[in-house]
Design an enzyme around this catalytic site. Structure first.
Site, PDB file in Angstrom:
ATOM      1  CG  ASP A  12      17.514   2.480   5.787  1.00 18.28           C
ATOM      2  OD1 ASP A  12      17.808   2.740   4.599  1.00 18.28           O
ATOM      3  OD2 ASP A  12      17.155   1.343   6.170  1.00 18.28           O
ATOM      4  CG  ASN A  60      25.317   1.996   1.110  1.00 18.53           C
ATOM      5  OD1 ASN A  60      25.395   2.812   2.033  1.00 18.53           O
ATOM      6  ND2 ASN A  60      24.331   1.094   1.061  1.00 18.53           N
TER       7      ASN A  60
HETATM    8  C1  IPE Z   1      22.569   1.570   6.020  1.00 12.75           C
HETATM    9  O1  IPE Z   1      21.489   1.604   5.147  1.00 12.75           O
HETATM   10  C2  IPE Z   1      23.633   2.484   5.523  1.00 12.75           C
HETATM   11  C3  IPE Z   1      23.292   3.901   5.521  1.00 12.75           C
HETATM   12  C4  IPE Z   1      22.254   4.456   6.068  1.00 12.75           C
HETATM   13  C5  IPE Z   1      24.254   4.735   4.880  1.00 12.75           C
HETATM   14  P1  IPE Z   1      21.290   0.480   4.017  1.00 12.75           P
HETATM   15  O2  IPE Z   1      20.013   0.835   3.338  1.00 12.75           O
HETATM   16  O3  IPE Z   1      22.493   0.386   3.177  1.00 12.75           O
HETATM   17  O4  IPE Z   1      21.157  -0.852   4.891  1.00 12.75           O
HETATM   18  P2  IPE Z   1      20.565  -2.284   4.505  1.00 12.75           P
HETATM   19  O5  IPE Z   1      21.229  -2.695   3.237  1.00 12.75           O
HETATM   20  O6  IPE Z   1      19.094  -2.112   4.339  1.00 12.75           O
HETATM   21  O7  IPE Z   1      20.896  -3.138   5.689  1.00 12.75           O
HETATM   22  C1  IPE Z   2      19.510   5.676   3.028  1.00  9.90           C
HETATM   23  O1  IPE Z   2      18.405   5.493   2.240  1.00  9.90           O
HETATM   24  C2  IPE Z   2      20.642   6.364   2.289  1.00  9.90           C
HETATM   25  C3  IPE Z   2      21.783   5.494   1.960  1.00  9.90           C
HETATM   26  C4  IPE Z   2      21.946   4.248   2.323  1.00  9.90           C
HETATM   27  C5  IPE Z   2      22.826   6.093   1.144  1.00  9.90           C
HETATM   28  P1  IPE Z   2      18.294   4.246   1.264  1.00  9.90           P
HETATM   29  O2  IPE Z   2      18.831   4.647  -0.065  1.00  9.90           O
HETATM   30  O3  IPE Z   2      18.886   3.038   1.852  1.00  9.90           O
HETATM   31  O4  IPE Z   2      16.719   4.089   1.178  1.00  9.90           O
HETATM   32  P2  IPE Z   2      15.897   2.733   1.112  1.00  9.90           P
HETATM   33  O5  IPE Z   2      16.337   1.909   2.284  1.00  9.90           O
HETATM   34  O6  IPE Z   2      16.218   2.100  -0.189  1.00  9.90           O
HETATM   35  O7  IPE Z   2      14.480   3.167   1.225  1.00  9.90           O
HETATM   36 MG    MG Z   3      18.199   1.483   2.984  1.00  7.44          MG
END
Ligand code: IPE
Ligand code: IPE
Ligand code: MG
Length: 238
Positions: A12, A60
């Site tokens: 994340d 996502n």
């Molecule tokens: C969790 O991250 C899913 C992945 C790392 C693929 P998110 O960024 O989607 O999680 P939330 O929405 O902050 O809980």
């Molecule tokens: C994790 O990084 C990757 C995926 C969930 C695909 P994020 O895209 O969630 O990054 P933040 O949480 O917005 O910083």
């Molecule tokens: Mg995230």
């Protein structure tokens, strides 16, 4: 040092990493893939047998269309012939945890061919949680139990676990989440029953070998009790 047999990572913070640098979210994802590459190699060198990377949750899909298609494009671009050679040389088997049918056809094809070609590798299993949802995985397993015609008394923890995407693999011993969020976000809900959890503020693209070593050093100091007392765990004859 005691190593987890199965390490599961929640990658994340790509977006926040990029925002801090005045870059676009997609540049953050690009950097995140490089980190994933570094981390899986390091895990293989350390002798971790099962590594799971959370790459895309079912939730996502709610993100802007451009970001979603960029992410799937990234998967396709990243799985090159060179990467396949790496997996073969390092004896790594690729598995996808999640619903492959709903992925763009090109992404699905690349992943299926990789899974097929690496199926005989056995030093490490690299699981990519892609289009994954822990609750959905449990619902899917329940459907399979019904389809397979099991009677109520035949529905055991083992019967259900053998219908999860992780069939045949140990539960994650250690779950690490980067970027300062303290939640599982629908990750491995059934399998995480006794996982040790670790959270770091480091954004995923900055999570390097040294950060992983630090997390693993903490894991080595954890006492896993599985419901027993500390004394029982320390001297199992009691
Ligand atoms: C969790 O991250 C899913 C992945 C790392 C693929 P998110 O960024 O989607 O999680 P939330 O929405 O902050 O809980
Ligand atoms: C994790 O990084 C990757 C995926 C969930 C695909 P994020 O895209 O969630 O990054 P933040 O949480 O917005 O910083
Ligand atoms: Mg995230």
């Amino acid at each position: 040092m005691s190593l987890p047999q199965h390490l599961a990572l929640i990658m994340d913070g790509n977006g926040r990493w990029a925002a801090h640098r005045g870059m676009s979210r997609t540049e953050g994802h690009e950097a995140g893939v490089k980190t994933a590459q570094k981390v899986y190699r390091h895990c293989r060198n350390l002798g971790i047998r099962h590594l799971t990377l959370y790459a895309f949750s079912k939730e996502n899909w709610q993100r802007p269309k451009d970001e979603v298609s960029f992410l799937f494009g990234l998967v396709t671009r990243y799985f090159t012939q060179k990467e396949l050679r790496e997996l073969m040389e390092r004896d790594i088997r690729l598995q996808v945890l999640g619903e492959l049918e709903d992925l763009p056809a090109t992404t699905r094809k690349v992943l299926e061919s990789y899974m097929e070609k690496t199926a005989g590798n056995s030093s490490m299993t690299l699981n990519l949680a892609l289009n994954y949802s822990g609750r959905d995985e449990i619902v899917r397993a329940a459907r399979l139990l019904l389809q397979d015609g099991l009677r109520p008394e035949e529905i055991t923890e083992e019967a259900l676990a053998s219908r999860l995407y992780t069939v045949g693999q140990p539960d994650p011993d250690f779950i690490v989440r980067t970027s300062g969020e303290y939640r599982l976000s629908n990750y491995l809900l059934y399998q995480a029953a006794y996982s040790e959890l670790y959270f770091t503020h480091t954004h995923w693209p900055d999570f390097d070998e040294a950060e992983l070593d630090k997390a693993l050093a903490e894991y080595a100091h954890r006492q896993r009790r599985f419901g027993r007392t500390g004394e029982q765990v320390e001297s199992p004859t009691k």
